[in-house]
Motif scaffolding. Structure first.
Motif, mmCIF file in Angstrom:
data_model
loop_
_atom_site.group_PDB
_atom_site.id
_atom_site.type_symbol
_atom_site.label_atom_id
_atom_site.label_comp_id
_atom_site.label_asym_id
_atom_site.label_seq_id
_atom_site.Cartn_x
_atom_site.Cartn_y
_atom_site.Cartn_z
ATOM 1 N N SER A 59 0.863 -1.176 0.000
ATOM 2 C CA SER A 59 0.000 0.000 0.000
ATOM 3 C C SER A 59 0.902 1.229 0.000
ATOM 4 O O SER A 59 1.759 1.371 0.875
ATOM 5 C CB SER A 59 -0.869 -0.029 1.269
ATOM 6 N N ARG A 60 0.718 2.095 -0.997
ATOM 7 C CA ARG A 60 1.556 3.294 -1.122
ATOM 8 C C ARG A 60 0.685 4.543 -1.082
ATOM 9 O O ARG A 60 -0.275 4.647 -1.840
ATOM 10 C CB ARG A 60 2.330 3.270 -2.428
ATOM 11 N N GLY A 61 1.038 5.468 -0.222
ATOM 12 C CA GLY A 61 0.330 6.740 -0.148
ATOM 13 C C GLY A 61 0.870 7.699 -1.189
ATOM 14 O O GLY A 61 1.958 7.522 -1.718
ATOM 15 N N GLY A 62 0.098 8.721 -1.471
ATOM 16 C CA GLY A 62 0.540 9.717 -2.436
ATOM 17 C C GLY A 62 -0.483 10.813 -2.573
ATOM 18 O O GLY A 62 -1.516 10.806 -1.902
ATOM 19 N N GLU A 63 -0.199 11.765 -3.458
ATOM 20 C CA GLU A 63 -1.107 12.898 -3.662
ATOM 21 C C GLU A 63 -2.496 12.462 -4.099
ATOM 22 O O GLU A 63 -3.477 13.021 -3.671
ATOM 23 C CB GLU A 63 -0.525 13.855 -4.707
ATOM 24 N N GLY A 64 -2.583 11.455 -4.963
ATOM 25 C CA GLY A 64 -3.868 10.994 -5.473
ATOM 26 C C GLY A 64 -4.556 10.007 -4.557
ATOM 27 O O GLY A 64 -5.516 9.373 -4.958
ATOM 28 N N GLY A 65 -4.048 9.829 -3.344
ATOM 29 C CA GLY A 65 -4.622 8.857 -2.423
ATOM 30 C C GLY A 65 -3.784 7.594 -2.383
ATOM 31 O O GLY A 65 -2.683 7.527 -2.941
ATOM 32 N N VAL A 66 -4.300 6.586 -1.730
ATOM 33 C CA VAL A 66 -3.577 5.335 -1.555
ATOM 34 C C VAL A 66 -3.658 4.493 -2.827
ATOM 35 O O VAL A 66 -4.692 4.428 -3.466
ATOM 36 C CB VAL A 66 -4.165 4.552 -0.355
ATOM 37 N N ARG A 67 -2.524 3.874 -3.188
ATOM 38 C CA ARG A 67 -2.475 2.941 -4.320
ATOM 39 C C ARG A 67 -2.067 1.577 -3.786
ATOM 40 O O ARG A 67 -1.224 1.477 -2.899
ATOM 41 C CB ARG A 67 -1.429 3.395 -5.345
ATOM 42 N N TYR A 68 -2.655 0.541 -4.344
ATOM 43 C CA TYR A 68 -2.312 -0.826 -3.979
ATOM 44 C C TYR A 68 -1.619 -1.471 -5.168
ATOM 45 O O TYR A 68 -2.127 -1.425 -6.279
ATOM 46 C CB TYR A 68 -3.560 -1.632 -3.623
ATOM 47 N N GLU A 69 -0.461 -2.075 -4.911
ATOM 48 C CA GLU A 69 0.281 -2.751 -5.966
ATOM 49 C C GLU A 69 0.533 -4.187 -5.537
ATOM 50 O O GLU A 69 0.929 -4.437 -4.398
ATOM 51 C CB GLU A 69 1.614 -2.056 -6.216
ATOM 52 N N VAL A 70 0.336 -5.114 -6.459
ATOM 53 C CA VAL A 70 0.638 -6.514 -6.186
ATOM 54 C C VAL A 70 2.148 -6.699 -6.274
ATOM 55 O O VAL A 70 2.761 -6.365 -7.282
ATOM 56 C CB VAL A 70 -0.083 -7.450 -7.179
ATOM 57 N N ILE A 71 2.733 -7.242 -5.211
ATOM 58 C CA ILE A 71 4.162 -7.559 -5.191
ATOM 59 C C ILE A 71 4.388 -8.951 -5.778
ATOM 60 O O ILE A 71 5.311 -9.184 -6.536
ATOM 61 C CB ILE A 71 4.715 -7.540 -3.748
ATOM 62 N N GLU A 72 3.518 -9.878 -5.364
ATOM 63 C CA GLU A 72 3.661 -11.256 -5.832
ATOM 64 C C GLU A 72 2.305 -11.956 -5.776
ATOM 65 O O GLU A 72 1.495 -11.683 -4.891
ATOM 66 C CB GLU A 72 4.670 -12.007 -4.945
ATOM 67 N N ARG A 73 2.092 -12.852 -6.728
ATOM 68 C CA ARG A 73 0.880 -13.677 -6.767
ATOM 69 C C ARG A 73 1.257 -15.111 -6.417
ATOM 70 O O ARG A 73 2.317 -15.586 -6.829
ATOM 71 C CB ARG A 73 0.231 -13.619 -8.143
ATOM 72 N N PHE A 74 0.363 -15.800 -5.710
ATOM 73 C CA PHE A 74 0.602 -17.176 -5.271
ATOM 74 C C PHE A 74 -0.547 -18.049 -5.742
ATOM 75 O O PHE A 74 -1.655 -17.964 -5.207
ATOM 76 C CB PHE A 74 0.723 -17.241 -3.744
ATOM 77 N N SER A 75 -0.280 -18.876 -6.740
ATOM 78 C CA SER A 75 -1.305 -19.805 -7.229
ATOM 79 C C SER A 75 -1.394 -20.977 -6.269
ATOM 80 O O SER A 75 -0.445 -21.324 -5.569
ATOM 81 C CB SER A 75 -0.955 -20.308 -8.629
ATOM 82 N N TRP A 76 -2.557 -21.609 -6.277
ATOM 83 C CA TRP A 76 -2.774 -22.741 -5.373
ATOM 84 C C TRP A 76 -1.957 -23.950 -5.819
ATOM 85 O O TRP A 76 -1.781 -24.191 -6.999
ATOM 86 C CB TRP A 76 -4.243 -23.151 -5.332
ATOM 87 N N LEU A 77 -1.531 -24.715 -4.845
ATOM 88 C CA LEU A 77 -0.874 -25.994 -5.097
ATOM 89 C C LEU A 77 -1.978 -26.999 -5.401
ATOM 90 O O LEU A 77 -2.853 -27.248 -4.582
ATOM 91 C CB LEU A 77 -0.083 -26.426 -3.861
ATOM 92 N N LYS A 78 -1.978 -27.535 -6.607
ATOM 93 C CA LYS A 78 -3.029 -28.475 -7.013
ATOM 94 C C LYS A 78 -2.857 -29.799 -6.288
ATOM 95 O O LYS A 78 -1.752 -30.279 -6.089
ATOM 96 C CB LYS A 78 -3.007 -28.705 -8.528
ATOM 97 N N ARG A 79 -3.989 -30.353 -5.870
ATOM 98 C CA ARG A 79 -3.962 -31.625 -5.119
ATOM 99 C C ARG A 79 -3.847 -32.795 -6.055
ATOM 100 O O ARG A 79 -4.235 -32.837 -7.135
ATOM 101 C CB ARG A 79 -5.241 -31.774 -4.290
#
Length: 179
Positions: A159-179
């Motif tokens: 979560s990054r603050g700034g003049e336009g308000g808070v922005r959310y950026e994905v750092i990493e995605r985690f896919s499910w481990l298939k059974r």
């Protein structure tokens, strides 16, 4: 230091449908449609080493076979001073177990767990006061119901603050481990 949280991204079509619930609300700061998400776990401010350890703890999550259902709207706070307008997410067992699993994995690497019970919701706006706009929002969207949709991964956000308000950026995605 980075301000982190773990959440579920919404399909674009779902986020766009939620974007249509916006009403004329003089003291609301509506979240941009592309920022809408379901928070599973708020982490807070951590250093880079802790952030890396937390990312490592999120790998290889078993597939929860998760479908989310969005139903209704509400708010946190009081009718006079609501803080957040939200869309509700049905607290199905798979979602609640996933949230608990994420929290359990993060505690050993530095998470201080929230003492409040988890209430799944999608934050739509932050507000400063209630009254008639709150009543109109609640009444106008009381019957909000979107079709269930599958989720195939979770995300670590910064979560990054700034003049336009808070922005959310994905750092990493985690896919499910298939059974």
């Amino acid at each position: 230091m980075q301000r982190l949280f773990v959440g579920l991204e919404l399909p674009r079509s779902v986020a766009e449908q939620l974007g249509r619930v916006r009403v004329e609300y003089p003291t609301a700061r509506w979240h941009p449609v592309q920022a809408l998400h379901l928070t599973l776990c708020f982490i807070g401010e951590v250093n880079a080493q802790t952030a890396n350890a937390m990312a490592g703890a999120l790998h290889d999550l078993p597939d929860p076979e998760l479908k989310l259902t969005i139903r209704g709207v509400g708010y946190f706070g009081t009718p006079e001073r609501p803080r957040v307008l939200w869309a509700g997410v049905t607290a199905e067992a798979a979602l609640m177990q996933l949230q608990e699993e994420v929290e359990q994995r993060l505690v050993p690497v530095g998470l201080v767990p929230d003492t409040r019970a988890y209430r799944p919701h999608i934050t739509l706006a932050r507000v400063r006061q209630g009254g008639e706009p709150l009543r109109a929002f609640l009444e106008g969207h009381a019957d909000l119901a979107l079709p269930p949709f599958a989720v195939d991964h979770l995300s670590l956000y910064v979560s990054r603050g700034g003049e336009g308000g808070v922005r959310y950026e994905v750092i990493e995605r985690f896919s499910w481990l298939k059974r």
